[in-house]
Design an enzyme around this catalytic site. Structure first.
Site, PDB file in Angstrom:
ATOM      1  N   GLU A 114      41.371 -53.614  23.524  1.00  0.00           N
ATOM      2  CA  GLU A 114      41.018 -54.429  22.543  1.00  0.00           C
ATOM      3  C   GLU A 114      42.292 -55.080  21.686  1.00  0.00           C
ATOM      4  OE1 GLU A 114      39.314 -57.059  22.231  1.00  0.00           O
ATOM      5  OE2 GLU A 114      40.078 -57.873  20.110  1.00  0.00           O
ATOM      6  N   HIS A 165      45.417 -54.562  23.272  1.00  0.00           N
ATOM      7  CA  HIS A 165      46.178 -55.334  23.865  1.00  0.00           C
ATOM      8  C   HIS A 165      45.872 -56.834  23.820  1.00  0.00           C
ATOM      9  CE1 HIS A 165      46.767 -51.551  26.025  1.00  0.00           C
ATOM     10  NE2 HIS A 165      47.976 -51.795  26.033  1.00  0.00           N
ATOM     11  N   LYS A 196      51.104 -49.614  16.427  1.00  0.00           N
ATOM     12  CA  LYS A 196      50.701 -48.259  17.084  1.00  0.00           C
ATOM     13  C   LYS A 196      51.658 -47.292  17.259  1.00  0.00           C
ATOM     14  CE  LYS A 196      49.072 -45.817  19.717  1.00  0.00           C
ATOM     15  NZ  LYS A 196      48.773 -45.205  20.923  1.00  0.00           N
ATOM     16  N   ASP A 197      52.436 -47.940  18.309  1.00  0.00           N
ATOM     17  CA  ASP A 197      53.663 -47.559  18.512  1.00  0.00           C
ATOM     18  C   ASP A 197      54.980 -47.726  17.724  1.00  0.00           C
ATOM     19  OD1 ASP A 197      52.767 -45.799  21.137  1.00  0.00           O
ATOM     20  OD2 ASP A 197      52.233 -48.054  21.390  1.00  0.00           O
ATOM     21  N   LEU A 209      42.949 -47.656  18.564  1.00  0.00           N
ATOM     22  CA  LEU A 209      43.018 -47.896  20.101  1.00  0.00           C
ATOM     23  C   LEU A 209      44.016 -47.404  20.848  1.00  0.00           C
ATOM     24  CD1 LEU A 209      40.960 -51.162  20.680  1.00  0.00           C
ATOM     25  CD2 LEU A 209      40.031 -48.995  19.925  1.00  0.00           C
ATOM     26  N   SER A 210      43.981 -46.827  22.110  1.00  0.00           N
ATOM     27  CA  SER A 210      45.111 -46.249  22.895  1.00  0.00           C
ATOM     28  C   SER A 210      44.381 -46.155  24.409  1.00  0.00           C
ATOM     29  CB  SER A 210      45.550 -45.013  22.321  1.00  0.00           C
ATOM     30  OG  SER A 210      46.110 -44.194  23.453  1.00  0.00           O
TER      31      SER A 210
END
Lengths: 308, 308
Positions: free
Chosen positions: A39, A41, A162-163, A197-198
Site C-alpha cells: 500500500e 507503493h 520511509k527511506d 510498511l516495508s
C-alpha cells in the site's frame, strides 16, 4: 476493473511505449521500486498520477544488486512480479518497466559498488546513518536511479519518506547533476498499529512483528518528549527500544530535516528529524518521523517554553 | 557574414532558447568548451552541425573550477568570450551558453573535487594517465559534463580526441548512466608543423613552442617504429622526448584504444593508442595518436614480420 499495465522488460520497449507521450508533450511520472509492492507503493503511484494528470505513470520494478552489500538480503529479497502487476493495474499504472540485471548493467555488475564503471558518488551525506552500516549502498542507489531517470526521462519521480536519507540524496543528485526531474517525497504509510510498511516486513514472524512496533513507538515517544529538548527526546525513544528485547539497535539519531548535525544548544522550536535503524532477528528495519525540539506539542507560548 | 549566436548566461535563458527546437523534435547538438576557442573547437562545431542538420548547435563556454587541482592554471586560464563569440558566429553556432560559476554551482564549488555535493565518480579509468597526475580531475570533468548534458539535453555532444582519456570517460559515463547522448569524438587538429591545437599553447614563448613539437614528433616516431613492436615504439618516442631539453616528461604510455593495459606479448596487428603528457616550462601539454603494433606501416606480409 482496470487494464493491466503494459510490461516493458527492455529499454527499447520502454522507449517505444513513452514515445507518444513525449511527442505530445505530456508529462511522465516515475515511481522507482524494487517490487514486492504494498500500500505504501500504491500511495506513491497515486501521488505520481496527481502530478502528471493524463501523462503516463511508469513503475519500475528492479532489485538493484549494486545497492546490496555482502551478507545482505539480495538473494532472498522478495520477487513478486505477478502480484506487482495486479497492484499496478488497480492503481492505473500505464507502464511497468521490469528489466533484467543484464538490461540495466550490460557490462556486468561491478564488484564493490564504485569500481569498474562510472557511478554516482553521494558525497558526505552518503556515509552517515544508513551509509555507515551499509558502505557503498547509496552509491548503488544513486547510480541506478540516475540510470532509471536517463531511461524513463520522467518529469516527476516519487519516493517514500520511509527511506528518508535516500530521498534526501536523490533530491540532491537531481539538483547537483541538473537532472531536470522534480523529486517528490510521499508520506510513510503505516499499519493501524504504527508499523511502517516495508517489503521487508514479510520476513518477520508474528513475535518479531510485535517487537518491531518498538521502532514507531520510539519515534512517537521522541516526538512527544521533544517538547522538553533533545536529550529527553532521545531518552524517551531509547527507553522504548530497550524494552523490546528482540530489537537490536543500529542507530537512533536526531538531525536537521536536511540530515545535518543539529546546532548545540538547539534553539527552541527547531524542526528536526528522528531516524532509527534496528535489526529484528535477521531483518533490518528503518523508520523516521519529523519532530520539533523545545516546543510543547500544542502551540506552546514562549512564556511556557521558558520553564524547561 | 553571419549573425552572432545568442548568448545565454543563465539556465533559464538557455532553456527558453532551446524550447522551440525541443517542441519541434529537432535534434540539439552540444560542444562543451572552456572557451579560448581555436580551429580545433571550430572543427567540433562543424561536426556537431553535420550531425544535427537544422537543429540548434550549442557551444558552452565554462572554465570549470571543479576539474582544476591546487597549483594548476585555473586563475590564468585564458578567458576570451568576445573572441569566442566571433568564432561561434563564423561557424554558425546558434546558442553560446556561458554561465557564471554561481549559475553552475549554486551551492558553491566543493573543496576537493568529490566532497560536499553529489558528483560523478569515474571509476578506475579515472586514476590512470592524466588521473594519476591530476587527482580529482576527471570527477570534476564528468560532473560538469553531466550537468551540461542535464541543462542542454543534447542528442549529440562532440569532444576532441586530443583529450583522449576525457573522451573515453565521457563515452563510458553516457553509457553507464544511460544519459541518452551520442558522444562523438573528433580528430585532433594540428598546426602545419604537427603541434596539436590547445588553448594552453598560448602560454608558450617561441622557444618553448619549438621544444613542444617534440610531443607530436615522439608520437609519430612511435607510430613508425610500432611496426617492429611495442618496445621499439616506446624507445623511438623516448628518444625524441629526451632530445628536447625543455620538455619535462610526465608519462608516455601505449594502451588499448579503450585505455586498458595491452596484453603481454602483444599479438601482431594490435590496434593501440600512444599517449604523452609533459611540461614545457610551466605549461602542461598532452597529445595522443593511434598506432598499430607489430605490423609494418604499408601492408607488411606475415613473412616480413617474421624478421623482427
Amino acid at each position: 476493473m482496470t487494464d493491466r499495465p503494459v510490461l516493458a522488460p527492455t529499454r527499447g520497449e520502454l522507449a517505444a511505449l513513452l514515445a507518444d507521450a513525449r511527442r505530445a508533450g505530456r508529462p511522465v511520472g516515475l515511481v522507482p521500486t524494487m517490487g514486492a509492492l504494498h500500500e505504501g507503493h500504491a500511495s506513491l503511484v497515486r501521488e505520481a498520477r496527481a502530478r502528471v494528470g493524463d501523462g503516463p505513470v511508469v513503475v519500475s520494478v528492479f532489485v538493484n544488486p549494486l545497492q546490496f552489500g555482502e551478507g545482505e538480503d539480495l538473494d532472498r529479497y522478495p520477487r513478486t512480479l505477478d502480484a506487482d502487476l495486479d497492484v499496478c493495474a488497480r492503481e492505473g499504472v500505464d507502464v511497468v518497466f521490469a528489466p533484467s540485471v543484464e538490461e540495466v548493467y550490460p557490462g556486468g555488475v561491478p564488484a564493490g559498488s564504485t569500481s569498474g564503471m562510472v557511478t554516482v558518488e553521494p558525497g558526505p551525506l552518503g556515509s552517515v546513518l544508513e551509509g555507515r552500516s551499509r558502505p557503498g549502498h547509496f552509491a548503488g542507489v544513486l547510480t541506478v536511479v540516475a540510470k532509471l531517470f536517463g531511461l524513463v526521462r520522467p518529469d516527476v519521480a516519487v519516493f517514500g519518506q520511509k527511506d528518508y536519507q535516500q530521498l534526501a540524496l536523490i533530491r540532491r543528485m537531481a539538483a547537483d547533476l541538473c537532472l531536470g526531474v522534480d523529486v517528490v517525497g510521499a508520506e510513510t504509510v503505516r499499519e493501524a498499529d504504527g508499523l511502517a510498511l516495508s517489503s521487508r516486513n514479510r520476513y518477520l514472524d508474528d513475535e518479531q512483528r510485535t517487537e518491531a512496533l518498538a521502532l514507531s513507538r520510539a519515534l512517537h515517544a521522541a516526538q512527544e518528549a521533544a517538547a522538553y529538548g533533545l536529550a529527553p527526546a532521545l531518552d524517551a525513544a531509547r527507553a522504548e527500544l530497550r524494552a523490546a528485547k528482540a530489537v537490536d539497535l543500529d542507530y537512533l539519531e536526531v538531525t536537521t530535516p536536511g540530515l545535518d548535525s543539529l546546532p548545540d544548544p538547539v534553539p527552541p522550536g527547531t524542526e528536526a528529524r528522528v531516524l532509527v535503524a534496528a535489526r529484528v532477528g535477521t531483518t533490518r528495519l528503518i523508520d523516521n518521523m519529523p519532530l520539533r525540539i523545545g516546543a510543547a506539542p500544542h502551540d506552546q507560548t514562549p512564556d511556557q517554553q521558558g520553564d524547561h
